[in-house]
Design an enzyme around this catalytic site. Structure first.
Site, PDB file in Angstrom:
ATOM      1  N   ARG A   1     -13.392  -8.177   0.461  1.00 41.97           N
ATOM      2  CA  ARG A   1     -12.481  -8.063   1.611  1.00 41.97           C
ATOM      3  C   ARG A   1     -11.874  -6.651   1.643  1.00 41.97           C
ATOM      4  O   ARG A   1     -11.435  -6.119   0.641  1.00 41.97           O
ATOM      5  CB  ARG A   1     -11.377  -9.109   1.497  1.00 41.97           C
ATOM      6  CG  ARG A   1     -10.317  -9.055   2.622  1.00 41.97           C
ATOM      7  CD  ARG A   1      -9.109  -8.253   2.201  1.00 41.97           C
ATOM      8  NE  ARG A   1      -8.069  -8.226   3.240  1.00 41.97           N
ATOM      9  CZ  ARG A   1      -7.055  -7.368   3.225  1.00 41.97           C
ATOM     10  NH1 ARG A   1      -6.940  -6.481   2.264  1.00 41.97           N
ATOM     11  NH2 ARG A   1      -6.162  -7.387   4.183  1.00 41.97           N
ATOM     12  N   VAL A   2     -11.870  -6.066   2.825  1.00 42.20           N
ATOM     13  CA  VAL A   2     -11.262  -4.749   2.997  1.00 42.20           C
ATOM     14  C   VAL A   2     -10.229  -4.849   4.111  1.00 42.20           C
ATOM     15  O   VAL A   2     -10.499  -5.444   5.158  1.00 42.20           O
ATOM     16  CB  VAL A   2     -12.335  -3.694   3.360  1.00 42.20           C
ATOM     17  CG1 VAL A   2     -11.684  -2.337   3.605  1.00 42.20           C
ATOM     18  CG2 VAL A   2     -13.373  -3.580   2.241  1.00 42.20           C
ATOM     19  N   GLY A   3      -9.067  -4.268   3.879  1.00 43.14           N
ATOM     20  CA  GLY A   3      -8.008  -4.282   4.890  1.00 43.14           C
ATOM     21  C   GLY A   3      -8.032  -3.021   5.734  1.00 43.14           C
ATOM     22  O   GLY A   3      -9.058  -2.344   5.871  1.00 43.14           O
ATOM     23  N   ASP A   4      -6.884  -2.690   6.285  1.00 46.11           N
ATOM     24  CA  ASP A   4      -6.784  -1.521   7.170  1.00 46.11           C
ATOM     25  C   ASP A   4      -6.732  -0.193   6.431  1.00 46.11           C
ATOM     26  O   ASP A   4      -7.036   0.858   7.010  1.00 46.11           O
ATOM     27  CB  ASP A   4      -5.492  -1.624   7.998  1.00 46.11           C
ATOM     28  CG  ASP A   4      -4.282  -1.626   7.073  1.00 46.11           C
ATOM     29  OD1 ASP A   4      -4.176  -2.548   6.241  1.00 46.11           O
ATOM     30  OD2 ASP A   4      -3.482  -0.675   7.131  1.00 46.11           O
TER      31      ASP A   4
ATOM     32  N   GLY B   1      -3.464  -6.199   6.604  1.00 44.16           N
ATOM     33  CA  GLY B   1      -4.461  -5.372   7.262  1.00 44.16           C
ATOM     34  C   GLY B   1      -5.108  -6.020   8.468  1.00 44.16           C
ATOM     35  O   GLY B   1      -5.423  -5.352   9.463  1.00 44.16           O
TER      36      GLY B   1
ATOM     37  N   THR C   1       1.232  -0.077   6.478  1.00 45.53           N
ATOM     38  CA  THR C   1       1.125  -0.981   5.334  1.00 45.53           C
ATOM     39  C   THR C   1       1.484  -2.381   5.815  1.00 45.53           C
ATOM     40  O   THR C   1       2.236  -2.532   6.784  1.00 45.53           O
ATOM     41  CB  THR C   1       2.041  -0.537   4.177  1.00 45.53           C
ATOM     42  OG1 THR C   1       1.977  -1.509   3.131  1.00 45.53           O
ATOM     43  CG2 THR C   1       3.489  -0.382   4.604  1.00 45.53           C
ATOM     44  N   GLY C   2       0.948  -3.377   5.145  1.00 50.48           N
ATOM     45  CA  GLY C   2       1.199  -4.750   5.566  1.00 50.48           C
ATOM     46  C   GLY C   2      -0.112  -5.507   5.621  1.00 50.48           C
ATOM     47  O   GLY C   2      -1.092  -5.094   4.982  1.00 50.48           O
TER      48      GLY C   2
ATOM     49  N   THR D   1       0.830  -1.208   0.000  1.00 49.40           N
ATOM     50  CA  THR D   1       0.000   0.000   0.000  1.00 49.40           C
ATOM     51  C   THR D   1       0.860   1.252   0.000  1.00 49.40           C
ATOM     52  O   THR D   1       1.853   1.306   0.716  1.00 49.40           O
ATOM     53  CB  THR D   1      -0.852   0.003   1.293  1.00 49.40           C
ATOM     54  OG1 THR D   1      -1.718  -1.109   1.233  1.00 49.40           O
ATOM     55  CG2 THR D   1      -1.632   1.293   1.455  1.00 49.40           C
TER      56      THR D   1
HETATM   57  N1  ASP Z   1      -2.680  -3.099   4.228  1.00 51.34           N
HETATM   58  C1  ASP Z   1      -3.149  -3.544   2.947  1.00 51.34           C
HETATM   59  C2  ASP Z   1      -4.321  -4.461   3.142  1.00 51.34           C
HETATM   60  O1  ASP Z   1      -4.345  -5.232   4.080  1.00 51.34           O
HETATM   61  C3  ASP Z   1      -2.119  -4.221   2.133  1.00 51.34           C
HETATM   62  C4  ASP Z   1      -0.749  -3.591   2.152  1.00 51.34           C
HETATM   63  O2  ASP Z   1      -0.466  -2.657   2.823  1.00 51.34           O
HETATM   64  O3  ASP Z   1       0.116  -4.046   1.464  1.00 51.34           O
HETATM   65  O4  ASP Z   1      -5.190  -4.459   2.309  1.00 51.34           O
END
Ligand code: ASP
Length: 296
Positions: free
Chosen positions: A172-175, A198, A195-196, A145
Site C-alpha cells: 500500500r502506498v499513500g499520498d 493518504g 500529511t494524514g 509523515t
Molecule cells: N499520508 C501518509 C500516508 O497515507 C500518512 C501520514 O501522513 O501520516 O501514508
C-alpha cells in the site's frame, strides 16, 4: 528564508535545516538534513528507521522530493531496509526517466548507490505490531509523515518521508511520495505538502491544489485553509466521512500557511533565527504558538 515542516517531531530538524542554509549549502542539503534527522531517530515511529510496520511486520517506506526550479522530482515507495529514503529519492531528481521507483527496484537502486541494507524494525515497533495483530480496529492510528517545504534564495523545494499507515496492507502506498497530493513545489509560486490519510489527500490532489490557489493570488494561509476545507466539505457532500488531513505551505516570498481538518495540527516554522512551534486550529484560521517538548 522560510522553513516549514509538519508535526512537532520536526523541531530539531528545522534547526538543522536553518543551520545548513546559514552555512551556504543548498536547499536540498537543508531539507534532506531536516528529514534525515527524523528518519534516523529511533523514537520517531512514523518515518524511516524504526517506522511502524505493515500488517506483515515489515517496514515499507515512502519518500519524495521536488525541485521547484525545474519541477523535477524523485520518489521511492514501498522501499525496505534503507533508513533514509528521502536521500534515495534525491538521487532520482533530474533523471530523464526513473523518477519514481518502488519496492525491490528502489532497494536495488539504493544499494547500487552506496546505501546500506539494514533492519528497520525496532523492538518497540515490533512489540506494538505484535499487540496490534490481535486487535485490527484502528488502521488510521500512528501516521505522522514528515513533510517540509523550504523557500530560500528564490528557490522552493518540498520533500516528504513516511512509513505510511501503521498496519497497512503490503504494497500500500499513500499520498506522501506522489507529486500532486503529497507534495508540490514551483519556485515561481511556492510549495506545499500534506500529511494524514493518504487515500483522502489523493482525492483532492491537495498539495498541488494549494500551489494553484497561491498562484491565483491567495496568501499561503488562505490557500491552505481553502484547500483543506473544500476537500473536507466535498467529501461530506459525497456522503464520505473525511479522515484526518493537514497541510503546510510557503510562497516564494517566504510567507507561510498551515491548515487541517483536525481540532489541532502541530507544525514547526523558521523564518530567520528562531524556530517556532505552532498548532493550527479551525481549518487554518487560528495559529497558536506553543512550547515544544523537543526544544532541547
Ligand atoms: N499520508 C501518509 C500516508 O497515507 C500518512 C501520514 O501522513 O501520516 O501514508
Amino acid at each position: 528564508m522560510t522553513i516549514i515542516s509538519t508535526w512537532e517531531i520536526s523541531f530539531q530538524g528545522v534547526k538543522i535545516a536553518r543551520d545548513i542554509l546559514k552555512e551556504g549549502k543548498s536547499v536540498e542539503d537543508a531539507i534532506c538534513g531536516l528529514i534525515n534527522d527524523i528518519e534516523l531517530n529511533p523514537d520517531f515511529h512514523n518515518v524511516g528507521y524504526s517506522g511502524w510496520p505493515n500488517e506483515e511486520g515489515d517496514v515499507e517506506l515512502d519518500a519524495a522530493i521536488m525541485d521547484g526550479d525545474t519541477l523535477s522530482f524523485g520518489a521511492v515507495a514501498s522501499m525496505r531496509n534503507i533508513k533514509t529514503p528521502v536521500s534515495v529519492a534525491r538521487l532520482l531528481v533530474g533523471r530523464p526517466y526513473d523518477n519514481f521507483i518502488v519496492g525491490d527496484g528502489a532497494l536495488q537502486f539504493a544499494l547500487e548507490n552506496g546505501f546500506k541494507s539494514e533492519e528497520l524494525l525496532t523492538e518497540p515497533a515490533k512489540a506494538r505490531w505484535l499487540q496490534k495483530i490481535h486487535d485490527m480496529t484502528d488502521l488510521d492510528k500512528g501516521h505522522d509523515t514528515v513533510g517540509s517545504v523550504i523557500a530560500s534564495g528564490g528557490r522552493v523545494v518540498a520533500a516528504t518521508s513516511t512509513s505510511g499507515l501503521f498496519m497497512k496492507r503490503k504494497g500500500r502506498v499513500g499520498d506522501s511520495p506522489l507529486v500532486g497530493p503529497g507534495l508540490y513545489a514551483d519556485s515561481e509560486i511556492g510549495g506545499a505538502t500534506a500529511t494524514g490519510v493518504g487515500e483522502d489527500i489523493m482525492k483532492g490532489t491537495l498539495s498541488f491544489q494549494i500551489v494553484n490557489l497561491m498562484k491565483s493570488g491567495m496568501s499561503p494561509s488562505e490557500a491552505a485553509g481553502k484547500a483543506v476545507k473544500d476537500l473536507h466539505e466535498n467529501l461530506i457532500r459525497k456522503n464520505q466521512k473525511p479522515r484526518d488531513f493537514s497541510v503546510v505551505c510557503v510562497n516564494k516570498e517566504g510567507e507561510w500557511g498551515a491548515a487541517s481538518n483536525r481540532d489541532e495540527f502541530p507544525f514547526v516554522v523558521c523564518t530567520g533565527d528562531e524556530v517556532e512551534y505552532y498548532v493550527s486550529k479551525d481549518f487554518g484560521k487560528v495559529y497558536e504558538k506553543r512550547k515544544n517538548q523537543y526544544d532541547i
